[in-house]
Design a protein around this motif. Structure first.
Motif, PDB file in Angstrom:
ATOM      1  N   VAL A  91     123.678  49.134  68.897  1.00 50.76           N
ATOM      2  CA  VAL A  91     122.822  50.334  68.876  1.00 50.76           C
ATOM      3  C   VAL A  91     123.377  51.326  69.901  1.00 50.76           C
ATOM      4  CG1 VAL A  91     120.473  51.223  69.121  1.00 50.76           C
ATOM      5  CG2 VAL A  91     120.829  48.905  68.259  1.00 50.76           C
ATOM      6  N   PRO A  92     124.417  52.082  69.510  1.00 48.64           N
ATOM      7  CA  PRO A  92     125.033  52.996  70.473  1.00 48.64           C
ATOM      8  C   PRO A  92     124.193  54.224  70.810  1.00 48.64           C
ATOM      9  CG  PRO A  92     126.149  53.130  68.349  1.00 48.64           C
ATOM     10  CD  PRO A  92     125.161  52.022  68.256  1.00 48.64           C
ATOM     11  N   THR A  93     123.263  54.613  69.922  1.00 50.45           N
ATOM     12  CA  THR A  93     122.496  55.838  70.157  1.00 50.45           C
ATOM     13  C   THR A  93     121.020  55.644  69.868  1.00 50.45           C
ATOM     14  OG1 THR A  93     124.423  57.137  69.482  1.00 50.45           O
ATOM     15  CG2 THR A  93     122.312  58.290  69.562  1.00 50.45           C
ATOM     16  N   VAL A  94     120.185  56.010  70.836  1.00 43.46           N
ATOM     17  CA  VAL A  94     118.739  56.095  70.641  1.00 43.46           C
ATOM     18  C   VAL A  94     118.360  57.524  70.988  1.00 43.46           C
ATOM     19  CG1 VAL A  94     116.475  55.304  71.418  1.00 43.46           C
ATOM     20  CG2 VAL A  94     118.362  53.674  71.228  1.00 43.46           C
ATOM     21  N   ASP A  95     117.812  58.239  70.015  1.00 40.20           N
ATOM     22  CA  ASP A  95     117.420  59.632  70.207  1.00 40.20           C
ATOM     23  C   ASP A  95     115.908  59.732  69.994  1.00 40.20           C
ATOM     24  OD1 ASP A  95     117.018  62.370  70.230  1.00 40.20           O
ATOM     25  OD2 ASP A  95     118.678  62.817  68.880  1.00 40.20           O
ATOM     26  N   LEU A  96     115.148  59.565  71.083  1.00 40.70           N
ATOM     27  CA  LEU A  96     113.692  59.604  70.972  1.00 40.70           C
ATOM     28  C   LEU A  96     113.204  60.969  70.503  1.00 40.70           C
ATOM     29  CD1 LEU A  96     112.586  57.602  74.154  1.00 40.70           C
ATOM     30  CD2 LEU A  96     112.727  56.811  71.783  1.00 40.70           C
ATOM     31  N   ALA A  97     113.847  62.033  70.960  1.00 37.61           N
ATOM     32  CA  ALA A  97     113.415  63.386  70.590  1.00 37.61           C
ATOM     33  C   ALA A  97     113.505  63.612  69.088  1.00 37.61           C
ATOM     34  CB  ALA A  97     114.249  64.427  71.336  1.00 37.61           C
ATOM     35  N   SER A  98     114.532  63.048  68.448  1.00 37.57           N
ATOM     36  CA  SER A  98     114.706  63.196  67.003  1.00 37.57           C
ATOM     37  C   SER A  98     114.051  62.066  66.215  1.00 37.57           C
ATOM     38  CB  SER A  98     116.188  63.252  66.641  1.00 37.57           C
ATOM     39  OG  SER A  98     116.794  64.365  67.236  1.00 37.57           O
TER      40      SER A  98
END
Length: 168
Positions: free
Chosen positions: A149-156
């Motif tokens: 899981v290289p990216t977690v984008d809570l805003a999106s």
């Protein structure tokens, strides 16, 4: 993001004087008593926590305000305990509260929707994301590591995953 975060759960009574076994979901288990009063999920019950010892299997021994008998403690078994988010510490950029991950859409590195996070589990080694979606015959357990899981984008409201070969 939710305004309330689950920080623990009642595992059952301990002894006959109203003490109970308490599972803590905080990074340092004893910190569960430092965040002020805890509430039930619906907010109908409120308790202060006083730690009185350490049980086996990682549970703490505690007293909740207003609980004086074994029967009262037994009646609370399974009760999840919540605090307001603003009473919890801010997290570093690479750490997340489980409540913030649940419900996020998961995409592969090519942009294909894989599913949605149903739950976050931890069976001792590290966190695992339970992913479910319309194209899946069963839920998929994805290791919550930087590699997978290289990216977690809570805003999106999205996660970009690079799952191990054959997982999906």
């Amino acid at each position: 993001m939710t305004d309330h975060i689950c920080i623990g759960a009642v595992a059952g009574a301990f002894g006959v004087r109203g003490e109970l076994r308490l599972k803590s979901f905080t990074a340092t288990p004893e910190d569960i008593a430092t965040y002020g009063p805890v509430t039930s999920e619906d907010g109908s019950q409120s308790f202060s926590i006083t730690l009185t010892g350490q049980a086996t299997k990682g549970a703490l021994i505690a007293r909740l305000s207003g609980v004086a008998t074994k029967e009262q403690a037994d009646a609370l078994r399974g009760l999840r305990l919540f605090v307001e988010r603003d009473r919890l510490p801010a997290l570093p950029d690479d750490e997340y509260y489980h409540a913030d991950l649940i419900g996020l859409e998961v995409f592969d590195t090519g942009g294909t929707l894989l599913g949605r996070v149903k739950s976050v589990q931890n069976h001792g080694a590290s966190d695992i994301l339970e992913i479910h979606g319309p194209g899946l015959k069963a839920t998929v357990l994805l290791p919550f590591t930087v590699e997978a899981v290289p990216t977690v984008d809570l805003a999106s409201g999205r996660i970009v995953a690079d799952p191990p070969e054959g997982l999906f």
